[in-house]
Design a protein around this motif. Structure first.
Motif, short mmCIF file in Angstrom:
data_model
loop_
_atom_site.label_atom_id
_atom_site.label_comp_id
_atom_site.label_asym_id
_atom_site.label_seq_id
_atom_site.Cartn_x
_atom_site.Cartn_y
_atom_site.Cartn_z
N GLY A 1 -27.52 -4.62 18.29
CA GLY A 1 -27.31 -4.41 16.86
C GLY A 1 -26.17 -5.25 16.30
O GLY A 1 -26.04 -5.37 15.08
N ARG B 1 -25.76 -8.51 16.34
CA ARG B 1 -26.26 -9.69 15.64
C ARG B 1 -26.76 -9.29 14.25
O ARG B 1 -26.50 -9.97 13.27
N ARG B 2 -27.49 -8.20 14.18
CA ARG B 2 -28.00 -7.73 12.88
C ARG B 2 -26.84 -7.35 11.96
O ARG B 2 -26.84 -7.68 10.77
N ARG C 1 -25.86 -9.06 8.35
CA ARG C 1 -25.66 -8.28 7.13
C ARG C 1 -24.28 -8.53 6.52
O ARG C 1 -24.15 -8.65 5.29
#
Length: 105
Positions: free
Chosen positions: A82, A84-85, A89
Motif C-alpha cells: 500500500g 506505493r499507492r 495519492r
C-alpha cells in the motif's frame, strides 16, 4: 667598534613619528577591513535568505512532519504494497494543491 651617534633626541623623535604614522596606517587598515566584513556579511545574508526561509519553514512544521512520517512508516510495515499507492495519492494531492495555489494567484 662604531661610535654611537650623539644626536639621539632627533633620532628618537623621528622613530616616534614613524611609529605614530605606522599606527595610524594600521588603524585605517583595520577599520577598512571591518567595513568590508560588514558589507560581506550583509551580502551573504541577502544571498542565503531563501535557504534560511525554507529552513525556518521546515522547522515550523518539524513535529507534524515527524508525525506524518511515523504514520507512513507504520502503515508501510502493516501493508507494504500500500505504500506505493499512498505515495501516488500524496503526489497527486501535492500537485493538485500546487495547481490550485497557482490558479488563486
Amino acid at each position: 667598534m662604531p661610535k654611537p651617534t650623539t644626536n639621539t633626541a632627533a633620532r628618537k623623535s623621528t622613530d616616534e613619528a614613524s611609529l605614530a604614522e605606522r599606527k595610524a596606517q594600521l588603524e585605517t587598515r583595520i577599520e577598512q577591513q571591518r567595513i568590508d566584513v560588514l558589507v560581506n556579511a550583509e551580502h551573504w545574508r541577502q544571498a542565503t535568505h531563501g535557504i534560511d526561509a525554507f529552513y525556518h519553514a521546515v522547522m515550523r512544521w518539524k513535529a507534524p512532519l515527524y508525525g506524518i512520517a511515523g504514520l507512513v512508516a507504520w502503515r508501510s510495515l502493516r501493508r507494504p504494497k500500500g505504500g506505493r499507492r499512498l505515495a501516488g495519492r500524496a503526489l497527486g494531492l501535492a500537485m493538485t494543491a500546487r495547481r490550485l495555489r497557482r490558479l488563486v494567484k
